[in-house]
Scaffold this motif. Structure first.
Motif, short mmCIF file in Angstrom:
data_model
loop_
_atom_site.label_atom_id
_atom_site.label_comp_id
_atom_site.label_asym_id
_atom_site.label_seq_id
_atom_site.Cartn_x
_atom_site.Cartn_y
_atom_site.Cartn_z
N PRO A 16 -60.42 39.36 -29.79
CA PRO A 16 -59.67 40.34 -30.57
C PRO A 16 -58.19 39.97 -30.69
CG PRO A 16 -59.91 41.12 -28.32
CD PRO A 16 -60.64 39.80 -28.40
N CYS A 17 -57.50 40.69 -31.56
CA CYS A 17 -56.07 40.46 -31.74
C CYS A 17 -55.32 40.78 -30.44
CB CYS A 17 -55.54 41.35 -32.87
SG CYS A 17 -53.76 41.30 -33.03
N LYS A 18 -54.30 39.98 -30.15
CA LYS A 18 -53.53 40.15 -28.92
C LYS A 18 -52.80 41.50 -28.86
CE LYS A 18 -54.07 35.73 -27.70
NZ LYS A 18 -55.46 35.52 -27.95
N PHE A 19 -52.63 42.14 -29.99
CA PHE A 19 -51.92 43.42 -29.99
C PHE A 19 -52.87 44.62 -29.96
CE2 PHE A 19 -48.78 40.58 -32.05
CZ PHE A 19 -47.75 40.73 -31.12
N HIS A 20 -54.14 44.35 -29.87
CA HIS A 20 -55.11 45.45 -29.85
C HIS A 20 -55.27 45.97 -28.43
CE1 HIS A 20 -59.32 47.13 -29.87
NE2 HIS A 20 -58.75 47.79 -30.86
N ASP A 21 -55.21 47.31 -28.29
CA ASP A 21 -55.41 47.92 -26.98
C ASP A 21 -56.84 48.44 -26.91
OD1 ASP A 21 -55.55 49.56 -24.78
OD2 ASP A 21 -53.51 50.35 -25.02
N ARG B 228 -56.59 51.04 -30.30
CA ARG B 228 -55.49 51.17 -31.27
C ARG B 228 -54.60 49.93 -31.20
NH1 ARG B 228 -57.68 54.98 -33.25
NH2 ARG B 228 -56.88 57.05 -33.72
N CYS B 229 -53.80 49.76 -32.25
CA CYS B 229 -52.83 48.68 -32.29
C CYS B 229 -51.61 49.10 -31.45
CB CYS B 229 -52.40 48.45 -33.74
SG CYS B 229 -51.06 47.27 -33.90
N LYS B 230 -51.17 48.21 -30.56
CA LYS B 230 -50.03 48.56 -29.69
C LYS B 230 -48.72 48.57 -30.48
CE LYS B 230 -52.04 46.17 -25.75
NZ LYS B 230 -52.01 44.87 -25.09
N ILE B 231 -48.71 47.91 -31.62
CA ILE B 231 -47.45 47.81 -32.39
C ILE B 231 -47.65 48.36 -33.81
CG2 ILE B 231 -46.49 45.84 -31.12
CD1 ILE B 231 -47.61 44.15 -33.60
N TYR B 232 -48.46 49.40 -33.91
CA TYR B 232 -48.91 49.89 -35.22
C TYR B 232 -47.80 49.99 -36.28
CZ TYR B 232 -51.63 52.39 -38.69
OH TYR B 232 -52.26 52.74 -39.86
N CYS C 298 -61.23 45.72 -37.82
CA CYS C 298 -60.41 44.64 -38.37
C CYS C 298 -59.60 43.94 -37.28
CB CYS C 298 -59.52 45.14 -39.50
SG CYS C 298 -58.59 46.62 -39.11
N CYS C 299 -59.26 44.66 -36.22
CA CYS C 299 -58.44 44.09 -35.15
C CYS C 299 -59.28 43.30 -34.15
CB CYS C 299 -57.69 45.19 -34.40
SG CYS C 299 -56.85 46.33 -35.47
N THR C 300 -60.57 43.50 -34.16
CA THR C 300 -61.42 42.85 -33.15
C THR C 300 -62.41 41.86 -33.74
OG1 THR C 300 -62.91 44.74 -33.29
CG2 THR C 300 -61.29 44.78 -31.52
N PHE D 79 -45.16 48.43 -36.48
CA PHE D 79 -44.50 47.14 -36.74
C PHE D 79 -45.53 46.04 -37.04
CE2 PHE D 79 -42.13 49.69 -33.72
CZ PHE D 79 -40.95 49.87 -34.42
N ARG D 80 -46.76 46.43 -37.32
CA ARG D 80 -47.83 45.43 -37.52
C ARG D 80 -47.55 44.56 -38.74
NH1 ARG D 80 -48.99 50.03 -39.93
NH2 ARG D 80 -50.59 50.31 -41.53
N PRO D 81 -48.07 43.32 -38.73
CA PRO D 81 -47.81 42.41 -39.87
C PRO D 81 -48.38 42.94 -41.19
CG PRO D 81 -48.82 41.23 -38.01
CD PRO D 81 -48.86 42.68 -37.67
N GLN D 82 -47.85 42.39 -42.27
CA GLN D 82 -48.27 42.80 -43.61
C GLN D 82 -49.78 42.65 -43.82
OE1 GLN D 82 -46.44 44.39 -45.69
NE2 GLN D 82 -47.96 44.43 -47.35
N VAL D 83 -50.34 41.58 -43.25
CA VAL D 83 -51.76 41.31 -43.44
C VAL D 83 -52.62 42.47 -42.91
CG1 VAL D 83 -52.11 40.03 -41.27
CG2 VAL D 83 -53.51 39.47 -43.24
N CYS D 84 -52.12 43.15 -41.88
CA CYS D 84 -52.85 44.29 -41.31
C CYS D 84 -52.67 45.53 -42.19
CB CYS D 84 -52.35 44.61 -39.91
SG CYS D 84 -52.30 43.17 -38.86
N ARG D 85 -51.53 45.59 -42.86
CA ARG D 85 -51.26 46.75 -43.70
C ARG D 85 -52.11 46.73 -44.97
NH1 ARG D 85 -46.21 49.08 -42.00
NH2 ARG D 85 -45.50 47.82 -40.26
N PRO E 79 -58.70 34.90 -39.89
CA PRO E 79 -57.50 34.88 -39.05
C PRO E 79 -56.53 36.00 -39.39
CG PRO E 79 -57.31 33.29 -40.85
CD PRO E 79 -58.65 33.95 -41.00
N ILE E 80 -55.66 36.30 -38.42
CA ILE E 80 -54.59 37.28 -38.65
C ILE E 80 -53.33 36.47 -38.94
CG2 ILE E 80 -53.20 39.07 -37.54
CD1 ILE E 80 -55.85 39.54 -35.80
N PHE E 81 -52.83 36.61 -40.15
CA PHE E 81 -51.64 35.84 -40.54
C PHE E 81 -50.36 36.55 -40.10
CE2 PHE E 81 -53.77 34.19 -44.70
CZ PHE E 81 -54.68 33.48 -43.93
S1 SF4 Z 1 -51.44 43.49 -35.15
FE1 SF4 Z 1 -52.30 45.47 -34.72
S2 SF4 Z 1 -53.18 46.13 -36.67
FE2 SF4 Z 1 -52.89 43.92 -36.78
S3 SF4 Z 1 -54.84 43.05 -36.15
FE3 SF4 Z 1 -53.50 43.17 -34.36
S4 SF4 Z 1 -54.04 45.08 -33.38
FE4 SF4 Z 1 -54.81 45.16 -35.47
#
Ligand code: SF4
Ligand code: SF4
Length: 206
Positions: A140-145, A150-154, A95-97, A156-162, A101-103
Motif C-alpha cells: 500500500p501507499c506509504k501515507f495510508h494508515d 485513511r490517508c495520513k496527509i489527506y 486506491c491507496c492500497t 496535502f495528498r498529491p494531485q494524482v490522488c485528487r 503507481p502513485i505519481f
Molecule cells: S497519498 Fe494518501 S490519498 Fe494518495 S494514495 Fe497515498 S494514502 Fe492514498
C-alpha cells in the motif's frame, strides 16, 4: 440496437480495441455488472419495453460509457462530471492500497518531505512522465494508515490522488481506471450511462 443511434458500431469496436483496460476482461465484466444493477433501477426495462429496450441495450450503453467521454456528444468531460461529485467517494481506501503507481510531481516533493523525511530514499524518477517521481514500493501507499483506513496527509495528498479514479494516459489525457472496485467509478459510469441512455431514447423518438 439502442447504442447504434449514438455511435457507429465499427467505430466503437475500434475504440474498444484501443482501450487500455481490455487486457483485464474479468475485472471489466465485474465492474460493468455492478453498473448494470444500478442502471436497471434508474431506467427499468419494463418502462422502456415500448421502445424495444432489452437487457443487452443497457449493457451496450454501459460499455460505451466506460470507454468514451461525453465530450464526443458535446457533453461534459469525465473530469468535469467527477469534479462536481466528491460525495461519490466512499473512502474505501482501495486506491491507496491496490492502485499503482502513485505519481508525485516534483513540485509536490518538498511538502511531502515535511511529513516523511525518508521520502527521498523511497522514490525513483518516473521514466514515462519525467516531471514525476514514484514510490519504489507503493502497495500500500506509504501515507495510508491501515488502522483507520485513511490517508495520513489527506489535505496535502498529491494531485494524482485528487483526480483518481481518473488516471493520466499519454501526456495530457485522462481515462477512468475501472480495474479496481471503486464506488466513485461506478457512480461516474452510471451517471454517463443514464445521460447516454436518455439521449439514445430521444434520438429514437425522432
Ligand atoms: S497519498 Fe494518501 S490519498 Fe494518495 S494514495 Fe497515498 S494514502 Fe492514498
Ligand atoms: S476514489 Fe474510489 S477507490 Fe479511492 S477511496 Fe474513493 S471510492 Fe475508494
Amino acid at each position: 440496437m439502442l447504442r447504434d443511434l449514438l455511435i457507429n458500431r465499427e467505430l466503437f469496436e475500434e475504440i474498444k480495441l484501443k482501450s487500455f483496460q481490455e487486457d483485464s476482461c474479468e475485472k471489466m465484466e465485474s465492474f460493468e455488472k455492478r453498473v448494470f444493477v444500478k442502471l436497471k433501477k434508474k431506467r427499468s426495462l419494463k418502462k422502456y419495453k415500448k421502445f424495444g429496450v432489452k437487457k443487452a441495450d443497457l449493457k451496450e450503453i454501459i460499455e460505451l460509457s466506460d470507454r468514451v467521454s461525453l465530450k464526443l456528444f458535446d457533453g461534459p468531460s469525465d473530469y468535469q462530471i467527477a469534479e462536481e461529485h466528491p460525495e461519490w467517494c466512499s473512502h474505501c481506501g482501495t486506491c491507496c492500497t491496490q492502485s499503482s503507481p502513485i505519481f508525485i510531481h516534483r513540485d509536490e516533493i518538498n511538502l511531502l518531505l515535511i511529513f516523511k523525511p525518508s521520502l527521498n530514499e523511497e522514490i525513483i524518477q518516473n521514466k514515462e512522465y519525467t516531471q514525476h517521481y514514484m514510490f519504489k514500493e507503493d502497495l500500500p501507499c506509504k501515507f495510508h494508515d491501515p488502522e483507520i483506513n485513511r490517508c495520513k496527509i489527506y489535505n496535502f495528498r498529491p494531485q494524482v490522488c485528487r483526480t483518481y479514479p481518473l488516471v493520466l494516459i499519454g501526456q495530457d489525457r485522462y481515462t477512468l481506471d475501472l480495474l479496481h472496485k471503486c464506488d466513485y467509478s461506478t457512480q461516474l459510469v452510471l451517471e454517463k450511462s443514464i445521460i447516454l441512455f436518455d439521449e439514445a431514447i430521444k434520438r429514437q423518438k425522432k
